[in-house]
Design an enzyme around this catalytic site. Structure first.
Site, mmCIF file in Angstrom:
data_model
loop_
_atom_site.group_PDB
_atom_site.id
_atom_site.type_symbol
_atom_site.label_atom_id
_atom_site.label_comp_id
_atom_site.label_asym_id
_atom_site.label_seq_id
_atom_site.Cartn_x
_atom_site.Cartn_y
_atom_site.Cartn_z
ATOM 1 N N GLU A 208 6.714 -10.155 -7.762
ATOM 2 C CA GLU A 208 6.523 -9.369 -8.972
ATOM 3 C C GLU A 208 7.871 -8.824 -9.427
ATOM 4 O O GLU A 208 8.587 -8.209 -8.643
ATOM 5 C CB GLU A 208 5.547 -8.220 -8.713
ATOM 6 C CG GLU A 208 4.150 -8.694 -8.298
ATOM 7 C CD GLU A 208 3.260 -7.528 -7.880
ATOM 8 O OE1 GLU A 208 3.792 -6.418 -7.711
ATOM 9 O OE2 GLU A 208 2.050 -7.748 -7.734
ATOM 10 N N GLU B 254 0.197 6.105 -4.929
ATOM 11 C CA GLU B 254 -0.630 5.256 -4.063
ATOM 12 C C GLU B 254 0.156 4.729 -2.861
ATOM 13 O O GLU B 254 1.290 4.276 -2.994
ATOM 14 C CB GLU B 254 -1.151 4.075 -4.885
ATOM 15 C CG GLU B 254 -1.950 3.060 -4.078
ATOM 16 C CD GLU B 254 -1.812 1.656 -4.631
ATOM 17 O OE1 GLU B 254 -1.930 0.713 -3.831
ATOM 18 O OE2 GLU B 254 -1.578 1.513 -5.844
ATOM 19 N N ARG C 79 5.500 -10.215 -2.350
ATOM 20 C CA ARG C 79 4.959 -10.114 -3.703
ATOM 21 C C ARG C 79 6.034 -10.545 -4.707
ATOM 22 O O ARG C 79 7.066 -9.888 -4.834
ATOM 23 C CB ARG C 79 4.518 -8.674 -4.003
ATOM 24 C CG ARG C 79 3.428 -8.143 -3.073
ATOM 25 C CD ARG C 79 2.086 -8.770 -3.351
ATOM 26 N NE ARG C 79 1.086 -8.421 -2.370
ATOM 27 C CZ ARG C 79 0.319 -7.330 -2.437
ATOM 28 N NH1 ARG C 79 0.469 -6.467 -3.422
ATOM 29 N NH2 ARG C 79 -0.595 -7.104 -1.494
ATOM 30 N N ARG D 225 9.490 2.318 -6.744
ATOM 31 C CA ARG D 225 8.497 2.289 -5.673
ATOM 32 C C ARG D 225 7.972 0.878 -5.373
ATOM 33 O O ARG D 225 7.013 0.730 -4.621
ATOM 34 C CB ARG D 225 7.326 3.212 -6.013
ATOM 35 C CG ARG D 225 6.558 2.844 -7.271
ATOM 36 C CD ARG D 225 5.370 3.763 -7.462
ATOM 37 N NE ARG D 225 4.511 3.338 -8.568
ATOM 38 C CZ ARG D 225 3.280 3.788 -8.750
ATOM 39 N NH1 ARG D 225 2.769 4.675 -7.925
ATOM 40 N NH2 ARG D 225 2.556 3.361 -9.762
#
Length: 637
Positions: free
Chosen positions: A409, A559, A407, A415
């Site tokens: 990002e 999550e 990813r 996290r």
């Protein structure tokens, strides 16, 4: 009448002393003077002096006469004469000047001390020279020739020269069977030198294997062979902590509370360094294994423990992972994968391996890494999502994969990672995606129970440094729907607006607190997310298109998993792509075409391995759950 100069006692004495020395010296040097002439000259001189002395000062005459008699008795040797005269002169000086005598005595004492120090230094140098006899390397080829090998010394580089025939013992097996092992058993061990303490003729070592299992070894000077013992002690002193060593010895009963093998120790007979560690390490493994509370409490003491920053640890991650708790975290990570496989295999799943170089994005809304692929642009897979679904279209009705996920990002939170390990599953469903949620719930129950029972030792080690409690969970799935969650957050004073935006981290945590309080569980599922914040392949809710048949799963209010029923209808997929403004390119062409050839309705989920470990163990940062983490600022080691 005396000369005015001679009438002064001090000047008179000085003249006598100086003249006496000159007379003796002159007489010793003048070889052409006969013995008789020297004697006559001296006698005439002293008679003159005697006549000049006042009656009450003639006590000096006896002293000065000694020079005359000494000169008269002297041999023809100039050296002896000079020595005799000098001694007599010194006697005069000492008699006449006590201060000077004391000074001369101190000078003589300093000279004697200097000579003794030089002698001691010379003797020490001889001992050092003897001790510096080179310790040769040992090439251990066969146990049959062991008697011909030195008992100590570095092992030559292990290059698979031969199978030596040595039988290696694991410290863990000694730990498990320490009540059954016969005293006097001889063993070979290879381990890491955790600590070493040499004092006089004794030495104590701690050998560590697998970061958890430790055994004390000891060596004592052999009075029957002091030279060999001295060399052994010297070699032991040269060893550095964290070096890999081979040791051989005899097991003997002992009480060693500081080691995992607490009822015996190893009487050292042989030791060879296989791989020496640097004498100065970036940090001590002992310091890496301290809890934050222990470090904090020490700051007010005379010897505070060092604080090891995250970057320092990650820059030398291999060293950081030698700390028992950090090493155990990696074992828990492995255990989660094992339990994940066990549960899914028991439910007829098949493990698959999908490509990580793909032609287009696999997750809308997630950043993607691109690379040149022979003149075209390829992406690193953001998930195996499209290929899992195509596997179902291939009549692999239940599949899973454990593999890397990328990813791009720029998330600098505690996290998020740019690369993590995905635990993915996909399965055909009959009527409802709740079938998948039930499989997932049973999967996590198997993981939670398995960790607490089969990996209890590792968990205990971790919880000594990082405090946590076992995750609480319900027997049946605890599922909240999105509108219900919004009502809870509003009750808690959270601003959720119209309730159609994604949850913030603070909202997730608050929701986790309320669920734990109301339902007694750390593990729950949130269902029916708004369609606008879910990926294009998510099946819309049949009753309200604003929502979707999708879900997230949480541990301790954060999550760990995202999933949904997938949209398996190609026409509906194309319409959703258009609504979301996603271009239908080559990357999606095969994916949609696979559905045109017939596919079972299906649902699945993607789980972040590091997230599960990080939250289950109550760690403060997901990087602690990653072996070599990748984030926007780190691509090494």
């Amino acid at each position: 009448m005396l000369h005015p100069v001679l009438s002064h006692p001090l000047l008179f004495v000085m003249i006598v002393a100086v003249t006496t020395r000159r007379v003796a010296s002159f007489g010793a040097r003048s070889s052409f003077y006969s013995q008789g002439r020297r004697t006559k000259f001296a006698a005439s001189y002293f008679d003159l002096v005697k006549g000049c002395l006042p009656g009450n000062d003639r006590r000096f005459y006896a002293t000065t006469s000694a020079l005359h008699q000494s000169a008269d008795r002297s041999s023809d040797s100039p050296t002896e004469t000079t020595a005799s005269a000098a001694a007599a002169s010194d006697d005069v000086d000492a008699t006449l000047d006590p201060v000077k005598a004391a000074r001369e005595a101190r000078k003589a004492e300093k000279q004697r001390a200097k000579e003794e120090k030089a002698l001691a230094k010379a003797r020490a140098a001889e001992q050092v020279s003897a001790a510096e006899t080179p310790i040769v390397d040992v090439t251990y080829l066969s146990i049959d020739d062991e008697a011909s090998y030195p008992a100590f010394g570095d092992m030559t580089r292990v290059m698979s020269r031969s199978r030596t025939g040595r039988e290696w013992t694991r410290i863990a097996s000694l730990e498990e069977q320490q009540d059954k092992i016969v005293e006097g058993t001889k063993v070979w061990l290879r381990g890491r030198l955790q600590s070493i303490r040499v004092k006089g003729g004794s030495c104590f070592l701690v050998i560590r294997q697998d970061t958890f299992h430790t055994l004390q070894a000891c060596y004592f000077k052999d009075k029957s062979d002091p030279e060999a013992s001295k060399q052994m002690i010297r070699y032991l002193q040269s060893l550095t902590v964290e070096s890999m060593v081979d040791v051989q010895g005899i097991l003997a009963p002992a009480s060693v509370k500081s080691c995992s093998v607490s009822s015996m120790e190893l009487k050292l007979e042989r030791i060879h360094a296989v791989s020496k560690a640097d004498a100065v390490l970036p940090f001590l493994v002992e310091d890496a294994g301290r809890s934050e509370k222990e470090v904090e409490d020490s700051q007010t003491t005379d010897r505070p423990f060092p604080r090891l920053g995250q970057d320092l640890r990650l820059d030398h991650r291999w060293l950081d992972l030698r700390a028992p708790a950090n090493n155990a975290i990696m074992r828990i990570q492995s255990a989660v994968c094992q339990l994940f496989r066990e549960s899914l295999y028991s439910n007829s799943f098949v493990e698959i391996h999908t490509p990580k170089l793909i032609a287009g994005e696999s997750e809308s809304g997630a950043g993607v890494f691109t690379t040149d692929y022979f003149g075209t642009t390829a992406c690193l897979a953001q998930s195996p999502q499209l290929y899992k679904q195509m596997a179902v279209a291939s009549d692999l009705d239940r599949v899973f994969e454990i593999g890397p996920v990328f990813r791009a990002e720029k998330s600098h939170t505690r996290r998020h990672l740019c690369e993590f390990t995905g635990l993915d599953l996909e399965m055909a469903i009959g009527d409802h995606y709740m079938e998948t949620l039930e499989i997932i719930h049973e999967l996590f129950k198997h993981i939670f129970n398995g960790l607490e029972t089969r990996w209890a030792k590792e968990l205990a080690v971790i919880r000594e440094q990082y405090e946590s409690e076992p995750v609480a969970f319900t027997d049946k799935p605890c599922v909240l729907h999105w509108p219900e969650a919004m009502d809870i957050l509003r009750e808690q004073g959270m601003d959720v607006g119209e309730g159609m935006d994604d949850l913030s981290g603070a909202m997730e945590l608050k929701l986790g607190e309320v669920v734990k309080e109301r339902f007694g569980t750390d593990f729950f599922m949130l269902d029916k997310y708004p369609s606008t914040i879910r990926p294009f392949y998510t099946m819309p809710d049949p009753e309200d298109a604003r929502f979707s048949n999708s879900y997230d799963i949480f541990i301790r209010g954060q999550e760990i998993c995202s999933g949904a029923q997938r949209c398996h209808d190609p026409e509906l997929l194309l319409r959703i792509l258009e609504e979301k403004g996603i271009e239908f390119g080559d990357g999606l062409k095969s994916y949609i075409e696979s559905f045109r050839h017939g596919v079972s309705p299906h649902a699945g989920a993607g789980i972040g391995l590091e997230r599960v470990v990080f939250l289950y163990l109550g760690l403060d940062n997901v990087r602690k759950a990653s072996m070599f983490p990748r984030d926007p600022n780190r691509c090494t080691p």
